[in-house]
Design a protein around this motif. Structure first.
Motif, mmCIF file in Angstrom:
data_model
loop_
_atom_site.group_PDB
_atom_site.id
_atom_site.type_symbol
_atom_site.label_atom_id
_atom_site.label_comp_id
_atom_site.label_asym_id
_atom_site.label_seq_id
_atom_site.Cartn_x
_atom_site.Cartn_y
_atom_site.Cartn_z
ATOM 1 N N PRO B 69 0.831 -1.133 0.121
ATOM 2 C CA PRO B 69 0.060 -0.095 -0.105
ATOM 3 C C PRO B 69 0.823 1.243 0.053
ATOM 4 O O PRO B 69 0.545 2.372 -0.690
ATOM 5 C CB PRO B 69 -0.829 -0.001 1.346
ATOM 6 N N TRP B 70 1.915 1.330 0.782
ATOM 7 C CA TRP B 70 2.709 2.550 0.801
ATOM 8 C C TRP B 70 3.501 2.727 -0.199
ATOM 9 O O TRP B 70 3.750 3.992 -0.749
ATOM 10 C CB TRP B 70 3.548 2.625 2.244
ATOM 11 N N ALA B 73 1.064 4.258 -2.807
ATOM 12 C CA ALA B 73 0.511 5.486 -2.278
ATOM 13 C C ALA B 73 1.708 6.416 -3.074
ATOM 14 O O ALA B 73 1.196 7.845 -3.087
ATOM 15 C CB ALA B 73 0.533 5.487 -0.478
ATOM 16 N N ARG B 96 -3.107 17.974 4.950
ATOM 17 C CA ARG B 96 -1.775 17.530 5.459
ATOM 18 C C ARG B 96 -1.669 16.048 5.494
ATOM 19 O O ARG B 96 -0.725 15.524 5.258
ATOM 20 C CB ARG B 96 -1.507 18.255 6.925
ATOM 21 N N LEU B 97 -2.816 15.330 5.932
ATOM 22 C CA LEU B 97 -2.769 13.876 5.784
ATOM 23 C C LEU B 97 -2.264 13.401 4.528
ATOM 24 O O LEU B 97 -1.631 12.481 4.373
ATOM 25 C CB LEU B 97 -4.178 13.281 6.266
ATOM 26 N N GLY B 98 -2.824 14.137 3.622
ATOM 27 C CA GLY B 98 -2.161 13.575 2.223
ATOM 28 C C GLY B 98 -0.795 13.932 2.045
ATOM 29 O O GLY B 98 -0.118 13.091 1.715
ATOM 30 N N GLU B 100 1.410 13.932 4.179
ATOM 31 C CA GLU B 100 2.162 13.070 5.098
ATOM 32 C C GLU B 100 2.146 11.637 4.560
ATOM 33 O O GLU B 100 3.072 10.859 4.322
ATOM 34 C CB GLU B 100 1.753 13.034 6.401
ATOM 35 N N ALA B 101 1.056 11.248 3.800
ATOM 36 C CA ALA B 101 1.013 10.098 2.991
ATOM 37 C C ALA B 101 2.148 9.979 1.832
ATOM 38 O O ALA B 101 2.494 8.888 1.352
ATOM 39 C CB ALA B 101 -0.574 9.915 2.497
ATOM 40 N N ARG B 145 -5.988 17.017 -0.771
ATOM 41 C CA ARG B 145 -5.394 16.147 -0.153
ATOM 42 C C ARG B 145 -4.736 15.164 -1.021
ATOM 43 O O ARG B 145 -3.589 14.805 -0.962
ATOM 44 C CB ARG B 145 -6.595 15.504 0.855
ATOM 45 N N GLN B 149 -0.682 14.562 -1.864
ATOM 46 C CA GLN B 149 0.092 13.265 -1.768
ATOM 47 C C GLN B 149 1.017 12.952 -2.745
ATOM 48 O O GLN B 149 2.065 12.522 -2.687
ATOM 49 C CB GLN B 149 -1.056 12.323 -1.555
#
Ligand code: ADP
Ligand code: MG
Lengths: 356, 277
Positions: B69-70, B73, B96-98, B100-101, B145, B149
């Motif tokens: 998955p990572w 991503a 910011r979650l994006g 960070e992903a 978002r 990413q």
């Protein structure tokens, strides 16, 4: 000036600074609560004097040794760990179910862990000697863990379809699970002897009175491990807030993360229930207050919940010991008196969103 | 290059995608169109690895189903058709979650989140709670978002990809244009964009390649001028569609002719809408 203003990170909508300051504040609060807890009690004993002796390298008097080291300190340590474990379990469970109303105590996980613990207390004597020797003092916490784990798994299976949790199903399934575990516990009470019965009654209301280093030596490491494990969950739970598919697209191994979360909740709740019985509302009130204050980012929410849960439970324990001193109230009554109104207030505020 | 061959998706007992072939190139905007229920969202979910699919799938030479998955991503961001948020994050926190992903942290994540918010005209809303935004604003926050990413259109592993399922369905016209510009810029900078759209005129202005779905099959694929023709569209959409060519600037307008829907239940004389979500 202009250059500095441009270089500075955007602060609008950023609550990390506030969350960090809250962590510091909660650390102080926890220390204050710990001090107050050690200083409060029926027996006269001066904490300052005892510390002075320790600082000078002198041994404590027998009285100080018994009151502080054998009674109050294990009770304080248990209160801190149980409060932290319950609050963190609540926050993780809410993140897992994507719902702020999920709480191990409310939805039958605590009852499942309780059933496990009662089974071990009442039927433990019937274990084959070899197995009993193997598990020893771990029997009750392990049974509580298994009970909590089974309840969490069943609850998740029943209430979650394709990554979406239905609040109504979750709460109703929780009622059913709680009733089932309660009925099974009731059956066990019939076979319990008098001593077990007294233990069970007091334990069922939730109490730290039975705290001892022996019990903590078993349950403490389980709670600590489970809480440490949640440090790896924070990023995943943040992603999960956007939905299961979005979390996966953001690089989170969702299934593995969920399994870990369920284990952590079961471990922390199970061990907490094993040492202190059913203490409700900490898991729902603490994360809710923190989300209001500093936002839902689990990297701050989880550690702050541990601190606030610890100091809250220790504070409730002080109340439970002093309100009708020298007798004491079960702490579960105090947390329910404080927590249930807050829970109702949460429901009122969410009225529009909670379409059952 | 994103390539799918003989892609088949079964959900329950239904076959939703039926031996579908699909091709998209980095540097281009590929738009998937088709009536409601034709399988556009299912195709996106199969291409992004969200649901299991039979058939061959290749993202720049590797099968995305074999990536962690990572790893995935870092290569592609996905904006879903419907998105919810369980807890009261602010708009900035969501974006910011994006970031960070996408591997950013600290100040770099903040800077990228801020830039992504500017790109969708939400700068002024950074401090608001996401759950209190309007539907269109939420869609733009989700886009920010996803953009945060996979901000750089090209990475060490190759081109990056944006998957957008109906990104403009709830936007006003100016913000629709802004999102179209964003998609085009991303492609021009070397990234790949795959978008599901309903508005065929807007599709014509942006798409380098159009894929037309009908009942789980790709019935046409190619440049806008080839696919967006009355003869190709009308049997699929089951109404008459006029395709008008404007010159300044040159573009196609695709518009349904009132009263021509041949859906079951469409009474003659009642204007059928061809744009329902
Ligand atoms: N999980 C599911 N189970 C069964 N059928 C589904 C599922 N998801 C989608 N479908 C069906 O597949 C068809 C295509 O759906 P979808 O790809 O969402 O269409 P759209 O082109 O409108 O995005 C629809 O008929 C839909 O009802
Ligand atoms: Mg769709």
């Amino acid at each position: 000036m202009v250059a500095i203003a441009e270089a500075a990170a955007p602060t609008a909508g950023d609550r990390r600074q506030r969350a960090r300051r809250t962590t510091l504040g909660l650390m102080v609060l926890t220390l204050v609560a710990a001090w107050a807890s050690l200083a409060t009690g029926a027996a006269e004993v001066s904490l300052a004097e005892a510390l002075g002796r320790l600082a000078r390298g002198e041994p404590l008097t027998l009285h100080q040794q018994v009151v502080l080291m054998d009674i109050r300190l294990p009770r304080l340590a248990t209160g801190l760990l149980v409060g932290a474990a319950l609050a963190v379990s609540g926050a993780v469970m809410q993140g897992l179910f994507r719902n702020p109303l999920a709480d191990p105590g409310l939805v039958g996980v605590g009852a499942g862990a309780g059933l496990g613990a009662v089974t071990a207390i009442v039927l433990g004597g019937f274990l084959p000697a070899s197995l009993a020797a193997l598990t020893g003092t771990y029997t009750v916490p392990i049974a509580a863990f298994l009970g909590g784990w089974a309840a969490t798994l069943i609850l998740y299976r029943v209430s979650t379809r394709a990554g979406r949790t239905s609040v109504a199903t979750m709460l109703l399934a929780g009622i059913a699970l709680g009733a089932l575990a309660g009925a099974a516990t009731g059956l066990l009470v019939y076979v319990a002897d008098d001593q077990q019965l007294r233990d069970l009654t007091f334990w069922g209301l939730g109490s730290l009175a039975g705290a001892s280093w022996t019990k903590l030596a078993v349950a403490g490491p389980i709670m600590l491990t489970a809480m440490a494990g949640t440090l790896w969950l924070a990023r995943g739970l943040n992603g999960l807030a956007l939905g299961e598919a979005a979390a996966a697209h953001m690089g989170i191994a969702v299934q593995r993360m969920k399994n870990l979360a369920i284990l952590a909740v079961a471990g922390a709740t199970g061990a907490a229930v094993a040492v202190s019985g059913g203490i409700g509302f900490v898991g729902i009130v603490v994360p809710h207050l923190l989300r209001l204050a500093t936002g839902p980012d689990h990297r701050f929410l989880l550690p702050n919940a541990a601190l606030l849960g610890a100091s809250l439970l220790v504070g409730a324990d002080i109340l439970s010991r002093s309100v009708i001193a020298p007798a004491e109230l079960p702490i579960g009554i105090v947390t329910a008196l404080l927590g249930a109104p807050v829970f109702l207030w949460i429901l009122l505020r969410r009225r529009g969103v909670l379409d059952l | 290059m994103l390539e799918a061959r003989d892609l088949t998706v079964r959900l329950g007992r239904r076959t939703i995608l039926d031996g579908l072939d699909f091709l998209a190139h980095p540097g281009e905007v590929t738009v998937i169109v088709g009536p409601n229920g034709s399988g556009k969202t299912t195709l996106m979910r199969a291409l992004t690895g969200e649901i299991a699919a039979e058939g061959r799938l290749s993202l720049d030479g590797t099968d995305p189903r074999g990536l962690r998955p990572w790893e995935l991503a870092r290569r592609r961001g996905v904006m879903a058709q419907f998105a919810g948020l369980a807890f009261p994050f602010t708009v900035l926190e969501v974006v910011r979650l994006g970031a960070e992903a996408g591997g950013q942290s600290g100040d770099a994540a903040d800077a990228r989140a801020g830039a992504a918010l500017r790109r969708v005209d939400l700068e002024g809303h950074a401090a608001r709670l996401y759950q209190e935004l309007s539907g269109g604003e939420q869609a733009r926050a989700q886009l920010a978002r996803v953009l945060a990413q996979v901000w750089e259109p090209e990475g060490p592993e190759g081109p990056r990809w944006l998957f957008l399922d109906e990104p403009v369905a709830s936007l006003d016209v100016a913000h629709q244009l802004q999102v179209m510009d964003l998609a085009r810029d991303y492609a021009r900078a070397g990234g790949g964009v795959i978008a599901v759209m309903h508005d065929l005129s807007l599709t014509a202005t942006i798409a380098d390649r159009v894929v037309l779905l009908d009942e789980g099959r790709a019935v046409a694929a190619g440049p806008s001028e080839e696919v967006l023709r009355s003869a190709v569209l009308e049997p699929v959409y089951r109404c008459r569609l006029d395709v008008i060519r404007l010159d300044d600037p040159p573009r196609l307008i695709v518009t349904p002719r009132p009263g021509t829907a041949t859906l079951a239940g469409a009474a003659p004389g009642i204007t059928a809408s061809a744009t329902a979500g």
